[in-house]
Design an enzyme around this catalytic site. Sequence first.
Site, short mmCIF file in Angstrom:
data_model
loop_
_atom_site.label_atom_id
_atom_site.label_comp_id
_atom_site.label_asym_id
_atom_site.label_seq_id
_atom_site.Cartn_x
_atom_site.Cartn_y
_atom_site.Cartn_z
N ASP A 16 0.55 -29.93 12.67
CA ASP A 16 -0.08 -31.24 12.50
C ASP A 16 0.00 -31.76 11.07
OD1 ASP A 16 -0.80 -31.13 15.19
OD2 ASP A 16 -2.68 -30.11 14.72
N ARG A 17 1.09 -31.48 10.43
CA ARG A 17 1.32 -31.94 9.03
C ARG A 17 0.36 -31.31 8.03
NH1 ARG A 17 6.21 -34.48 9.13
NH2 ARG A 17 6.48 -35.02 11.29
N LEU A 18 -0.32 -30.25 8.43
CA LEU A 18 -1.20 -29.57 7.48
C LEU A 18 -0.38 -28.46 6.80
CD1 LEU A 18 -4.47 -29.56 9.59
CD2 LEU A 18 -3.91 -30.98 7.62
#
Length: 199
Positions: free
Chosen positions: A177-179
């Site tokens: 999740d783009r983390l």
Amino acid sequence: MTSPFDSPSSDPFLVFHEWLALAEKSELNDPTAAALATASKAAVPSVRMVLVKGVDARGVRFFTNTESQKGSELHENPKAAVCFHWKSLRRQVRFEGIIETQTRSEIDQYFHSRSRASQVAAAVSAQSHPLTSRATLDDAVRKFTEELGDAPVPLPETWGGFLLVPNRIEFWKDGKDRLHDRMQFTRSESGWKTQRLYP
Ligand SMILES: Cc1cc2nc3c(=O)[nH]c(=O)nc-3n(C[C@H](O)[C@H](O)[C@H](O)COP(=O)(O)O)c2cc1C
């Protein structure tokens, strides 16, 4: 396996070599290819790929024509950045720092370790300067090869090797999740300082 995220005191060069070893197994080709960013004296940036020919505690080594665009920019503004991106691993490593010139004997040693055809190509190519036609280049290769006969290819005056001495190294790893995970290493008098960064 050393994770720069779990044990932030790790040696950045150790981490780099562990990641490179993974990339050597998974990348389609050229795992040591990296984007090299330079800038003119007027701070106009430019970027292109190079093949990195060694990374150790002293820095990141690469070779090129000293009168190419990058060569001229490194001469007038000896600061640079190098960015590796391994798509197969979804990882990136960035180096930023100052530029030193490798010794003539280091340059000579590397130059003569390349194939004879690569040595000839480097010798006849006025890299980054205008070329009238492909035939002009091919003719120059043929002529130079004939003139040389069996003699070794002399190290061209314009062939150079550079060392990027990093003051900042950053490891980036793709996350869900783009983390993403980012760990920055900055050079200090007492060694490398680590700092996690927001993705
Ligand atoms: C994967 C890859 C690796 C390259 N490696 C080098 C290299 O090690 N040295 C070099 O001079 N050019 C290399 N090149 C060519 C450069 O990207 C560039 O076209 C050339 O050096 C001229 O750049 P300049 O005009 O900015 O100086 C490579 C290109 C690619 C795509």
